[in-house]
Design an enzyme around this catalytic site. Structure first.
Site, short mmCIF file in Angstrom:
data_model
loop_
_atom_site.label_atom_id
_atom_site.label_comp_id
_atom_site.label_asym_id
_atom_site.label_seq_id
_atom_site.Cartn_x
_atom_site.Cartn_y
_atom_site.Cartn_z
N CYS A 138 0.75 -1.26 0.12
CA CYS A 138 0.04 0.10 -0.05
C CYS A 138 1.01 1.28 0.12
O CYS A 138 1.65 1.51 -1.07
CB CYS A 138 -0.98 -0.09 1.23
SG CYS A 138 -2.20 1.14 0.86
N HIS A 181 -3.51 -5.74 1.11
CA HIS A 181 -2.71 -5.67 2.06
C HIS A 181 -2.90 -7.30 2.53
O HIS A 181 -3.64 -7.97 3.25
CB HIS A 181 -3.54 -5.14 3.29
CG HIS A 181 -3.37 -3.76 3.54
ND1 HIS A 181 -2.47 -2.89 4.00
CD2 HIS A 181 -4.01 -2.65 2.79
CE1 HIS A 181 -2.49 -1.65 3.96
NE2 HIS A 181 -3.54 -1.55 3.04
N GLU A 199 -0.97 -8.94 4.96
CA GLU A 199 -0.85 -8.89 6.24
C GLU A 199 -2.09 -9.02 7.10
O GLU A 199 -2.07 -9.32 8.09
CB GLU A 199 0.27 -7.76 6.75
CG GLU A 199 -0.66 -6.39 7.21
CD GLU A 199 -0.57 -5.75 5.73
OE1 GLU A 199 -1.01 -4.60 5.79
OE2 GLU A 199 -0.53 -6.09 4.93
#
Length: 233
Positions: free
Chosen positions: A86, A203, A205
């Protein structure tokens, strides 16, 4: 595997990244403040999401000139894996580690929801645990995520298999309906020529545990671990 997670003023996904690259896969992930100039001893570098420097000037523009980025560039040139997520992707393009730029979403609105991606290559330290063509679901959270590059750069990225992830529909179709932000060629993530630097807007994660609703991002970190362990290139 020991991963440096770079922190800038305004980073807000740094601890998510530490959790994913550290706790979830049973490795060591260390927050590193952006004034640090020495990263020797780290096996990988992660530049997380957020709003570094409040997105002043433009997203990632100021962070790209932080002291730590000279060291990130140096180690990337030596082959150390670097992933920008990002705002991290925006920083890597501003720093010249990846080509192209990220512009405003075509809706002109901040977007925060799940998207579907197609894995375009498994030939990288970040995607070797996926299957080529695999459809995965990972969230986005950005205001400036529309990838753009000139025709020559796009031709090279496509021709050399440097597009890592592409926005698609749940069925895997590369169409307008599957593109959340207007990114050219539905590009969600790219690699550098050496394939050791990845930038992606979604994302991973945030998709590493069932509690989060999806584990589709886990393979990014498992791939990195496999690469560092010497299992694959």
């Amino acid at each position: 595997m020991k991963t440096a997670v770079i922190q800038f003023p305004g980073s807000n996904c740094d601890m998510d990244a530490v959790h994913a690259a550290g706790t979830v896969i049973g490795q060591q992930a260390v927050p590193v403040w952006h004034t640090e100039t020495h990263l020797e001893g780290f096996d990988a570098i992660l530049v997380p999401g957020g709003f570094s420097y409040g997105d002043h000037l433009r997203s990632g523009a100021i962070a790209a000139h932080s002291p730590v980025m000279k060291e990130v560039k140096r180690l990337a040139e030596k082959g150390v894996p670097v992933i920008g997520i990002c705002n991290g992707f925006q920083i890597l393009t501003e720093a010249g580690l990846l080509p192209g730029a990220l512009g405003r979403n075509n809706s002109l609105h901040f977007l925060c929801h799940d998207v579907h991606l197609r894995v375009e290559t498994t030939n990288s330290p970040f995607t070797n645990q996926y299957q080529k063509g695999q459809i995965i679901k990972i969230p986005i959270a950005h205001n400036e995520g529309s990838y753009y590059a000139d025709a020559e750069t796009l031709s090279r990225l496509e021709g050399e298999g440097l597009v890592a992830f592409r926005y698609v529909t749940p069925e895997g179709n590369e169409v307008l309906e599957g593109n959340p932000n207007g990114a050219v060629n539905n590009i969600a993530g790219i690699l550098n020529e050496k394939r050791n630097v990845l930038g992606m807007m979604p994302h991973p994660e945030r998709s590493v545990e069932k509690l989060l609703g999806s584990t589709d991002g886990l393979a990014v970190f498992e791939s990195l671990l496999e690469h560092v362990a010497g299992g694959v290139k």
